[in-house]
Design a protein around this motif. Structure first.
Motif, PDB file in Angstrom:
ATOM      1  N   LEU A   1       0.817  -1.211   0.000  1.00  0.00           N
ATOM      2  CA  LEU A   1       0.000   0.000   0.000  1.00  0.00           C
ATOM      3  C   LEU A   1       0.854   1.267   0.000  1.00  0.00           C
ATOM      4  N   TYR A   2       2.106   1.168   0.432  1.00  0.00           N
ATOM      5  CA  TYR A   2       3.011   2.309   0.394  1.00  0.00           C
ATOM      6  C   TYR A   2       3.198   2.791  -1.050  1.00  0.00           C
ATOM      7  N   TYR A   3       3.282   1.826  -1.963  1.00  0.00           N
ATOM      8  CA  TYR A   3       3.553   2.172  -3.355  1.00  0.00           C
ATOM      9  C   TYR A   3       2.363   2.839  -4.026  1.00  0.00           C
ATOM     10  N   LEU A   4       1.148   2.598  -3.518  1.00  0.00           N
ATOM     11  CA  LEU A   4      -0.019   3.268  -4.095  1.00  0.00           C
ATOM     12  C   LEU A   4      -0.036   4.750  -3.755  1.00  0.00           C
TER      13      LEU A   4
ATOM     14  N   MET B   1     -10.352  13.104  -3.686  1.00  0.00           N
ATOM     15  CA  MET B   1     -10.735  12.104  -4.686  1.00  0.00           C
ATOM     16  C   MET B   1     -11.435  12.762  -5.869  1.00  0.00           C
ATOM     17  N   SER B   2     -12.293  13.747  -5.597  1.00  0.00           N
ATOM     18  CA  SER B   2     -12.966  14.465  -6.681  1.00  0.00           C
ATOM     19  C   SER B   2     -11.967  15.217  -7.537  1.00  0.00           C
ATOM     20  N   PHE B   3     -10.996  15.844  -6.880  1.00  0.00           N
ATOM     21  CA  PHE B   3      -9.965  16.565  -7.614  1.00  0.00           C
ATOM     22  C   PHE B   3      -9.175  15.620  -8.510  1.00  0.00           C
ATOM     23  N   SER B   4      -8.867  14.423  -8.006  1.00  0.00           N
ATOM     24  CA  SER B   4      -8.108  13.477  -8.831  1.00  0.00           C
ATOM     25  C   SER B   4      -8.932  13.013 -10.031  1.00  0.00           C
ATOM     26  N   LEU B   5     -10.229  12.803  -9.839  1.00  0.00           N
ATOM     27  CA  LEU B   5     -11.075  12.391 -10.967  1.00  0.00           C
ATOM     28  C   LEU B   5     -11.226  13.516 -11.995  1.00  0.00           C
ATOM     29  N   ILE B   6     -11.357  14.745 -11.520  1.00  0.00           N
ATOM     30  CA  ILE B   6     -11.448  15.897 -12.426  1.00  0.00           C
ATOM     31  C   ILE B   6     -10.129  16.065 -13.185  1.00  0.00           C
ATOM     32  N   ALA B   7      -9.006  15.885 -12.481  1.00  0.00           N
ATOM     33  CA  ALA B   7      -7.697  15.994 -13.137  1.00  0.00           C
ATOM     34  C   ALA B   7      -7.527  14.901 -14.189  1.00  0.00           C
ATOM     35  N   ALA B   8      -7.989  13.691 -13.877  1.00  0.00           N
ATOM     36  CA  ALA B   8      -7.896  12.590 -14.844  1.00  0.00           C
ATOM     37  C   ALA B   8      -8.753  12.882 -16.072  1.00  0.00           C
ATOM     38  N   ALA B   9      -9.963  13.373 -15.855  1.00  0.00           N
ATOM     39  CA  ALA B   9     -10.834  13.689 -16.985  1.00  0.00           C
ATOM     40  C   ALA B   9     -10.263  14.829 -17.821  1.00  0.00           C
ATOM     41  N   ALA B  10      -9.745  15.855 -17.154  1.00  0.00           N
ATOM     42  CA  ALA B  10      -9.167  16.978 -17.883  1.00  0.00           C
ATOM     43  C   ALA B  10      -7.948  16.530 -18.689  1.00  0.00           C
ATOM     44  N   TYR B  11      -7.128  15.698 -18.104  1.00  0.00           N
ATOM     45  CA  TYR B  11      -5.961  15.203 -18.826  1.00  0.00           C
ATOM     46  C   TYR B  11      -6.385  14.353 -20.020  1.00  0.00           C
TER      47      TYR B  11
ATOM     48  N   SER C   1      -2.200   8.021  -7.207  1.00  0.00           N
ATOM     49  CA  SER C   1      -1.736   8.309  -5.839  1.00  0.00           C
ATOM     50  C   SER C   1      -2.594   9.385  -5.188  1.00  0.00           C
ATOM     51  N   TRP C   2      -3.060  10.367  -5.944  1.00  0.00           N
ATOM     52  CA  TRP C   2      -3.984  11.361  -5.384  1.00  0.00           C
ATOM     53  C   TRP C   2      -5.278  10.700  -4.939  1.00  0.00           C
ATOM     54  N   PHE C   3      -5.816   9.819  -5.766  1.00  0.00           N
ATOM     55  CA  PHE C   3      -7.068   9.156  -5.419  1.00  0.00           C
ATOM     56  C   PHE C   3      -6.890   8.291  -4.167  1.00  0.00           C
ATOM     57  N   TYR C   4      -5.814   7.528  -4.118  1.00  0.00           N
ATOM     58  CA  TYR C   4      -5.566   6.694  -2.942  1.00  0.00           C
ATOM     59  C   TYR C   4      -5.308   7.557  -1.704  1.00  0.00           C
ATOM     60  N   GLY C   5      -4.640   8.679  -1.878  1.00  0.00           N
ATOM     61  CA  GLY C   5      -4.449   9.601  -0.761  1.00  0.00           C
ATOM     62  C   GLY C   5      -5.776  10.122  -0.230  1.00  0.00           C
TER      63      GLY C   5
ATOM     64  N   PHE D   1       3.848   5.769  -5.891  1.00  0.00           N
ATOM     65  CA  PHE D   1       3.298   6.231  -7.171  1.00  0.00           C
ATOM     66  C   PHE D   1       3.512   7.729  -7.341  1.00  0.00           C
ATOM     67  N   ARG D   2       3.419   8.472  -6.255  1.00  0.00           N
ATOM     68  CA  ARG D   2       3.585   9.924  -6.358  1.00  0.00           C
ATOM     69  C   ARG D   2       5.011  10.275  -6.774  1.00  0.00           C
ATOM     70  N   HIS D   3       5.989   9.679  -6.110  1.00  0.00           N
ATOM     71  CA  HIS D   3       7.381  10.019  -6.405  1.00  0.00           C
ATOM     72  C   HIS D   3       7.834   9.451  -7.754  1.00  0.00           C
ATOM     73  N   ILE D   4       7.537   8.197  -7.997  1.00  0.00           N
ATOM     74  CA  ILE D   4       7.947   7.588  -9.265  1.00  0.00           C
ATOM     75  C   ILE D   4       7.179   8.212 -10.430  1.00  0.00           C
ATOM     76  N   GLY D   5       5.899   8.527 -10.204  1.00  0.00           N
ATOM     77  CA  GLY D   5       5.111   9.177 -11.247  1.00  0.00           C
ATOM     78  C   GLY D   5       5.684  10.531 -11.631  1.00  0.00           C
ATOM     79  N   MET D   6       6.101  11.296 -10.633  1.00  0.00           N
ATOM     80  CA  MET D   6       6.688  12.601 -10.929  1.00  0.00           C
ATOM     81  C   MET D   6       7.996  12.451 -11.705  1.00  0.00           C
ATOM     82  N   LEU D   7       8.809  11.471 -11.318  1.00  0.00           N
ATOM     83  CA  LEU D   7      10.050  11.235 -12.062  1.00  0.00           C
ATOM     84  C   LEU D   7       9.762  10.807 -13.501  1.00  0.00           C
TER      85      LEU D   7
END
Length: 115
Positions: A43-46, A100-110, A80-84, A50-56
């Protein structure tokens, strides 16, 4: 890939890894055991992983001009935002749902921005 891109990639991935090793060596044995236990927890990796590796990966995709790497990094970052937000539900329901809403909106916008 030219030399400047290679230097940036080595610095991008090398500096955090070297810095982590330096900090890890300075910790007490108990703190080192806590870090080892958290790294063994999937669960640490979620969340943090994911946040650190995703940014890299996002920046690696930008430097190398390979969009697939950038898309994978952004996907990991949004997960990682959604899991956070899920973890934050225990502390504050409003903040958890907001994240969670922000992460879904960000995913849709992307998705709509790139497709």
């Amino acid at each position: 890939m030219d030399a400047v891109q290679m230097v940036f990639l080595v610095l991008l991935w090398g500096v955090p890894i070297v810095r982590f090793i330096q900090i890890y060596r300075k910790l007490d044995k108990e703190e080192q055991a806590e870090i080892k236990a958290s790294l063994k927890n999937p669960l640490y990796y979620l969340d943090d992983g994911f946040r650190h590796i995703g940014m890299l990966l996002i920046f690696t995709g930008m430097i190398t001009f390979i969009p697939v790497i950038q898309h994978i990094g952004i996907s990991m970052f949004i997960i990682s935002w959604f899991y956070g937000g899920l973890e934050l539900l225990d502390v504050s329901y409003k903040q958890g749902v907001g994240m969670m809403s922000f992460s879904l909106i960000a995913a849709a916008a992307y998705y709509f921005f790139w497709i």
